[in-house]
Design a protein around this motif. Sequence first.
Motif: not given
Length: 313
Positions: A152-155, A200-205, A209-217, A225-231
């Motif tokens: 995740f940090n690399e992405n 984790a399944g809820i977050l994935r669903s 597809d191009h969002d990066i979902v991770a267990r941070y710790g 969330l690329p190309a995603t504004a605050a709202a």
Amino acid sequence: MKILVAEDESTPALFLRRTLERLGHDVVVALDGMKAWELLQQGELRLVITDWMMPGLDGLELCRKIRGQGDSAYTYIILLTAREGLQDRLAGLNAGADDFLSKPTDPAELAARVAIAGRIVAMQEELERKNLQLAELATTDGLTGLKNRRCFNENLITACSFAVRYGYPLSLVMIDVDHFKSLNDSFGHPAGDSVLATLAGILRSETRDHDIVARYGGEEFAILLPATAAAEASLLAERLRSLTTSYPWPQRPITVSVGVATTGGDLATWSELLEAADRALYHSKRSGRDRITHHDSFTQDVVSHSTCDSLKA
């Protein structure tokens, strides 16, 4: 096995094709080196039997071009030649050939050489498969199947750099399970693991597809969330919070606290974005949990590590 035969003379080419087909192989014939190279670019051919002397692109140059592909799947090369001298064989090996067949070709020797090639290609394919598995394990959290923190940090670093360079928004969502320690204390770690895997399944669903979902710790998750504004990011965060709260958890109700941050203004680096999302998360914790906070919506006071740790309890 699918085999490419590169031979500019029609009679030897037909002999090779028929012999190999009788052995059960799928054969593609190219009548010159350039055509052979073109076919290699179109699909994966793991065994090439090529004549040394061909117009346009000879066998040695074809070998060099195949080996020059670098990180592509390994292609086994048998070089057809009437040359028997040591220097010629060394030239072929240096160009990238794996084996040699003398011309005219003996059917029994052809079958034996191809059988050897098949065993080596099979071993190489197994090695490649295992390497892919190892690469996946190196970037995946074993419990949840999400990306791990390192990946995740690399992405995050890459995505933030692109977002700033090209001027599109990048949002980061940090999610923490409320009162997770007491859940483990009351119901045991297997119950806690089950909650994390289900979340984790809820977050994935609910992500693209191009969002990066991770267990941070621990019990903390992160979504890039690329190309995603605050709202838009806040709406997604609220949906995830609501879905978590309403899920029929078997032991007891589960809630999450969420922090959101978006590039722009004073957030221009990955570390600033991460710190802002983290502050927003702990603002949600201090404000009563089971809520979301965007970093733009509150005064960003400093939260000490001791306070953060106590809020996770």
